[in-house]
Design an enzyme around this catalytic site. Structure first.
Site, PDB file in Angstrom:
ATOM      1  N   GLY A   8       0.843  -1.211   0.000  1.00  0.00           N
ATOM      2  CA  GLY A   8       0.000   0.000   0.000  1.00  0.00           C
ATOM      3  C   GLY A   8       0.868   1.247   0.000  1.00  0.00           C
ATOM      4  O   GLY A   8       0.494   2.285   0.543  1.00  0.00           O
ATOM      5  N   GLY A  11      -0.389   4.716  -1.281  1.00  0.00           N
ATOM      6  CA  GLY A  11      -1.563   5.296  -0.626  1.00  0.00           C
ATOM      7  C   GLY A  11      -1.241   6.524   0.216  1.00  0.00           C
ATOM      8  O   GLY A  11      -0.095   6.983   0.269  1.00  0.00           O
ATOM      9  N   GLN A  12      -2.275   7.028   0.885  1.00  0.00           N
ATOM     10  CA  GLN A  12      -2.145   8.274   1.652  1.00  0.00           C
ATOM     11  C   GLN A  12      -1.044   8.189   2.703  1.00  0.00           C
ATOM     12  O   GLN A  12      -0.164   9.033   2.773  1.00  0.00           O
ATOM     13  CB  GLN A  12      -3.479   8.597   2.347  1.00  0.00           C
ATOM     14  CG  GLN A  12      -3.465   9.956   3.033  1.00  0.00           C
ATOM     15  CD  GLN A  12      -4.432  10.062   4.203  1.00  0.00           C
ATOM     16  OE1 GLN A  12      -5.120   9.115   4.552  1.00  0.00           O
ATOM     17  NE2 GLN A  12      -4.483  11.228   4.821  1.00  0.00           N
ATOM     18  N   LEU A  13      -1.087   7.164   3.505  1.00  0.00           N
ATOM     19  CA  LEU A  13      -0.103   6.995   4.566  1.00  0.00           C
ATOM     20  C   LEU A  13       1.154   6.314   4.035  1.00  0.00           C
ATOM     21  O   LEU A  13       2.279   6.700   4.363  1.00  0.00           O
ATOM     22  CB  LEU A  13      -0.738   6.147   5.682  1.00  0.00           C
ATOM     23  CG  LEU A  13       0.029   6.021   6.961  1.00  0.00           C
ATOM     24  CD1 LEU A  13       0.252   7.386   7.583  1.00  0.00           C
ATOM     25  CD2 LEU A  13      -0.748   5.135   7.929  1.00  0.00           C
ATOM     26  N   ASP A  34       2.573  -1.837  -4.371  1.00  0.00           N
ATOM     27  CA  ASP A  34       1.164  -1.434  -4.488  1.00  0.00           C
ATOM     28  C   ASP A  34       0.666  -1.929  -5.833  1.00  0.00           C
ATOM     29  O   ASP A  34       1.443  -2.477  -6.628  1.00  0.00           O
ATOM     30  CB  ASP A  34       1.021   0.102  -4.382  1.00  0.00           C
ATOM     31  CG  ASP A  34      -0.332   0.501  -3.795  1.00  0.00           C
ATOM     32  OD1 ASP A  34      -1.356  -0.046  -4.242  1.00  0.00           O
ATOM     33  OD2 ASP A  34      -0.369   1.356  -2.887  1.00  0.00           O
ATOM     34  N   ARG A  36      -0.274   0.019  -8.153  1.00  0.00           N
ATOM     35  CA  ARG A  36       0.318   0.957  -9.121  1.00  0.00           C
ATOM     36  C   ARG A  36       1.384   1.788  -8.432  1.00  0.00           C
ATOM     37  O   ARG A  36       1.297   2.044  -7.232  1.00  0.00           O
ATOM     38  CB  ARG A  36      -0.751   1.932  -9.661  1.00  0.00           C
ATOM     39  CG  ARG A  36      -1.621   1.365 -10.768  1.00  0.00           C
ATOM     40  CD  ARG A  36      -2.796   2.270 -11.048  1.00  0.00           C
ATOM     41  NE  ARG A  36      -3.726   2.285  -9.910  1.00  0.00           N
ATOM     42  CZ  ARG A  36      -4.682   1.375  -9.724  1.00  0.00           C
ATOM     43  NH1 ARG A  36      -4.855   0.405 -10.578  1.00  0.00           N
ATOM     44  NH2 ARG A  36      -5.468   1.433  -8.668  1.00  0.00           N
ATOM     45  N   TYR A 139     -15.805  -1.967   6.905  1.00  0.00           N
ATOM     46  CA  TYR A 139     -14.404  -1.627   7.164  1.00  0.00           C
ATOM     47  C   TYR A 139     -14.077  -1.860   8.644  1.00  0.00           C
ATOM     48  O   TYR A 139     -13.072  -2.501   8.986  1.00  0.00           O
ATOM     49  CB  TYR A 139     -14.188  -0.161   6.774  1.00  0.00           C
ATOM     50  CG  TYR A 139     -12.868   0.439   7.172  1.00  0.00           C
ATOM     51  CD1 TYR A 139     -11.691   0.062   6.540  1.00  0.00           C
ATOM     52  CD2 TYR A 139     -12.806   1.417   8.160  1.00  0.00           C
ATOM     53  CE1 TYR A 139     -10.478   0.643   6.899  1.00  0.00           C
ATOM     54  CE2 TYR A 139     -11.601   2.006   8.517  1.00  0.00           C
ATOM     55  CZ  TYR A 139     -10.443   1.612   7.884  1.00  0.00           C
ATOM     56  OH  TYR A 139      -9.259   2.181   8.233  1.00  0.00           O
ATOM     57  N   LYS A 143     -11.553  -4.555  10.466  1.00  0.00           N
ATOM     58  CA  LYS A 143     -10.464  -4.164  11.374  1.00  0.00           C
ATOM     59  C   LYS A 143     -10.565  -4.889  12.720  1.00  0.00           C
ATOM     60  O   LYS A 143      -9.553  -5.315  13.278  1.00  0.00           O
ATOM     61  CB  LYS A 143     -10.454  -2.639  11.584  1.00  0.00           C
ATOM     62  CG  LYS A 143     -10.009  -1.838  10.368  1.00  0.00           C
ATOM     63  CD  LYS A 143      -8.580  -2.178   9.958  1.00  0.00           C
ATOM     64  CE  LYS A 143      -8.108  -1.361   8.767  1.00  0.00           C
ATOM     65  NZ  LYS A 143      -6.806  -1.818   8.244  1.00  0.00           N
TER      66      LYS A 143
HETATM   67  N1  SER Z   1      -9.771   7.543   8.019  1.00  0.00           N
HETATM   68  C1  SER Z   1     -10.447   6.291   7.924  1.00  0.00           C
HETATM   69  C2  SER Z   1     -11.731   6.419   7.225  1.00  0.00           C
HETATM   70  O1  SER Z   1     -12.289   7.499   7.241  1.00  0.00           O
HETATM   71  C3  SER Z   1     -10.712   5.752   9.302  1.00  0.00           C
HETATM   72  O2  SER Z   1      -9.773   4.819   9.630  1.00  0.00           O
HETATM   73  O3  SER Z   1     -12.201   5.464   6.695  1.00  0.00           O
END
Ligand code: SER
Length: 318
Positions: A8, A11-13, A34, A36, A139, A143
């Site tokens: 990943g 991605g953002q992080l 990733d 891409r 989601y 988790k």
């Molecule tokens: N920032 C994430 C989301 O909004 C939460 O873990 O899905």
């Protein structure tokens, strides 16, 4: 000898963490992966679909990977549009990471969890680490399950897997994709471009948030903490700051007094309402000395400075 695989990494992080880890351990010791590659990426990159067990195992063996940061996942808002495939992707990729790590005696693994593990019935203020986890999104369910699988692999196989329940992460370097806290990044882009911001949450929805630098530091501090200090083997609550869209707007208006926001709440409002407003992170503070450095105004001023530079640079190129 440390060899890190980041899943990943576009991605953002992931994109920001990859750079930090490259600086810390040397570019040659970090393998970014990733679906891409970002066009501006520098370093070692492998195209990887983490739901493909054989492909993951091959990369781990080829590079002699000793640590994995598994950051790829479908986030909360996008997850609600396709619950079953979100479950498949989030869980399959995690199982692959866990199994490949077990088979190759991986030294350490990082797996992010989220404030999304809590549901409507949890206390909103200073939500305790150990409160019942009854999430309302797929989601969040993935988790919670992931946290329990992490603990299972630790207890059954001794896999040193560590985890943080991230709040909404806010940074200028990258854009999020499909989360409920995404508004808190978009808002800065609109402010700097002198545009009106249309917010998909209500003005008073307070959520836990954290600035990118604090997020990266927390992640690395947790991964470097002595093993015997880690008492939470599901996932650590982590707190940065908490604010509503209205409070963030006021913070931005200290710099841009003319900035305007309009509210058009959509389906994400319900998700936000099911999450905590603030988080009790005393376990992280006690076990590995966690302490955030950025409050809302400190974050706002850096976000605006950095995005101004970014957009000016883009104007100069075009
Ligand atoms: N920032 C994430 C989301 O909004 C939460 O873990 O899905």
């Amino acid at each position: 000898m440390i060899k890190i695989l980041i899943i990943g990494a576009s991605g953002q992080l992931g994109s920001v963490l990859t750079q930090k880890l490259q600086e810390k351990y040397g570019v040659e010791n970090i393998i970014a992966s990733d679906l891409r590659m970002n066009p501006s990426f520098n370093g070692c990159f492998e195209v990887l679909d983490a739901t493909d067990f054989d492909a993951l195992k091959e990369i781990v063996i080829k590079f002699g990977i000793t640590q994995i940061y598994h950051l790829a996942a479908i986030l909360s808002a996008n997850g609600e549009k396709a619950p079953l495939s979100t479950w498949d992707i989030n869980m399959k990729s995690l199982f692959n990471v866990l199994e490949v790590s077990r088979l190759t005696n991986m030294e350490k693994v990082f797996f992010p969890s989220s404030i999304a593990v809590y549901g409507n019935d949890a206390p909103k203020i200073q939500t305790p680490q150990d409160y019942v986890l009854a999430p309302s999104t797929v989601y969040g369910i993935s988790k919670v399950a992931g946290e329990n699988w992490a603990k299972y692999y630790y207890e059954k196989y001794g896999l040193d897997i560590r985890s943080i329940r991230y709040p909404g992460v806010i940074g200028h370097q990258s854009l999020p994709g499909g989360g409920t806290t995404d508004y808190a990044i978009d808002i800065f882009h609109k402010a700097v471009k002198n545009e009106v911001f249309e917010c998909f949450l209500e003005s008073t929805s307070v959520l836990p948030m954290i600035y990118m630098d604090d997020t990266i530091r927390a992640t690395i501090e947790l991964m470097e903490a002595p093993k015997e200090n880690i008492t939470v083997r599901t996932s650590y609550n982590l707190s940065g700051m908490s604010f509503s869209p209205e409070e963030l707007t006021k913070s931005i208006q200290k710099i841009y007094p003319e900035f305007k926001i309009v509210y058009k709440p959509d389906f994400r409002q319900k998700i936000a309402e099911s999450w905590p407003s603030s988080i009790d992170d005393s376990a992280a503070r006690a076990d590995w000395n966690w302490k955030p450095q950025f409050d809302i105004d400190a974050m706002t001023s850096i976000m605006i400075e950095e995005l101004k530079l970014k957009y000016t640079a883009e104007l100069n190129i075009n």
